[in-house]
Design a protein around this motif. Structure first.
Motif, short mmCIF file in Angstrom:
data_model
loop_
_atom_site.label_atom_id
_atom_site.label_comp_id
_atom_site.label_asym_id
_atom_site.label_seq_id
_atom_site.Cartn_x
_atom_site.Cartn_y
_atom_site.Cartn_z
N PRO A 66 -13.16 15.76 14.49
CA PRO A 66 -13.68 14.45 14.65
C PRO A 66 -12.49 13.49 14.88
O PRO A 66 -11.35 13.69 14.25
N VAL A 67 -12.64 12.45 15.93
CA VAL A 67 -11.38 11.65 16.05
C VAL A 67 -11.71 10.31 15.25
O VAL A 67 -12.81 9.72 15.33
N VAL A 82 -11.56 -1.60 8.64
CA VAL A 82 -12.73 -0.62 9.12
C VAL A 82 -12.01 0.70 9.75
O VAL A 82 -11.25 0.71 10.55
N ILE A 83 -12.52 1.76 9.09
CA ILE A 83 -11.91 3.16 9.86
C ILE A 83 -13.16 3.79 10.43
O ILE A 83 -14.22 3.96 9.69
N ASN A 84 -12.89 4.45 11.57
CA ASN A 84 -14.07 4.75 12.16
C ASN A 84 -13.86 6.43 12.36
O ASN A 84 -12.76 7.01 12.71
N CYS A 85 -14.85 7.31 12.51
CA CYS A 85 -15.01 8.63 12.69
C CYS A 85 -15.94 9.04 13.64
O CYS A 85 -17.36 8.76 13.36
N SER A 86 -15.64 9.72 14.64
CA SER A 86 -16.52 10.03 15.69
C SER A 86 -16.56 11.40 16.00
O SER A 86 -15.45 12.20 16.28
N LYS A 91 -25.69 8.38 16.74
CA LYS A 91 -24.11 8.24 17.59
C LYS A 91 -23.19 9.33 17.09
O LYS A 91 -21.97 9.37 17.84
N GLN A 92 -23.56 10.05 16.19
CA GLN A 92 -22.68 11.10 15.47
C GLN A 92 -21.45 10.43 15.10
O GLN A 92 -20.23 10.69 15.50
N GLN A 93 -21.45 8.99 14.08
CA GLN A 93 -20.18 8.35 13.91
C GLN A 93 -20.67 7.85 12.27
O GLN A 93 -21.42 7.78 11.97
N SER A 94 -19.49 7.97 11.75
CA SER A 94 -19.35 7.11 10.45
C SER A 94 -18.17 5.98 10.18
O SER A 94 -17.13 6.40 11.23
#
Lengths: 111, 117
Positions: A3-4, A19-23, A68-71
């Protein structure tokens, strides 16, 4: 397949938000967030299961969009103690027990 | 302290030597994971145990690596014929697996830092 996370690094002043995103490129079953301070082991922050729920832990909350497979991890009114590297950890829906950590986001909170 | 413990905390070895690390999970935890972490990177999955059964092993793990968890309690990770590329922090984590949940909160040990000269 790792994950990026974005951003790679962020510097904040005390009291600011981040905010930190994880994709992920894979369908996710769950997302975990961990914080790791230099020279220490990762410490669990929270877990999110598929269903789009949002969870909170004091001034830290997170959301999970399975489509979206994101957090995203939300840090509000940051404190000096929030400094460290944040990792998302992902479990996929493929039935594997393999647990994959993201690329990491280094966060530094300044006084 | 009832957390996850690892031994030794630091290991320096010469290339070609064998090393063994031990992990003692939280006593009631049935799930145990081994990870490898290099500087600036996230933990990389190596293997997973549920009780004494090794249910998954990373394809990145060469035949030089082996792990055991006899009796479903402590676990050992052995690296044979160490190489300089094996230098890393080796982390162990445990969790209480609940039926129907593939992934649960993991508690990490302090890690074993391996340096291969």
């Amino acid at each position: 397949q790792q994950p990026v996370q974005s951003p790679q690094a962020v510097i904040l002043r005390e009291g600011e938000d981040a905010v930190i995103n994880c994709s992920s490129s894979k369908a996710l079953y769950s997302v975990h967030w961990y914080r790791q301070k230099h020279g220490e082991a990762p410490v669990f922050l929270m877990i999110l299961l598929k269903g789009g729920e949002q969870k909170g832990h004091e001034k830290i909350s997170a959301s999970f969009n399975e489509k979206k497979q994101q957090s995203s991890l939300y840090l509000t009114a940051s404190q000096l103690s929030y400094s460290g590297t944040y990792f998302c950890g992902t479990g996929t829906t493929s039935g594997t027990y393999k647990y994959i950590f993201g690329t990491g986001t280094r966060l530094k909170v300044l006084a | 302290d009832t957390g996850v413990s690892q031994d030794p905390r630091h290991k320096i070895t010469k290339r070609g030597q064998n090393v063994t690390f031990r992990c003692d999970p939280i006593s009631e935890h049935n799930r145990l994971y081994w990870y490898r972490q290099t500087l600036g990177q996230g933990p990389e999955f190596l293997t997973y145990f549920q009780n004494e059964a090794q249910l998954e092993k990373s394809r990145l793990l060469s035949d030089r690596f082996s792990a055991e968890r006899p009796k479903g309690s402590f676990s050992t990770l052995e690296i044979q014929r160490t190489e300089q590329g094996d230098s890393a922090m080796y982390l162990c984590a445990s969790s209480l697996g609940l039926a129907g949940f593939l992934y649960n909160e993991q508690f990490f040990g302090p890690g074993t830092r391996l340096t291969v000269l």
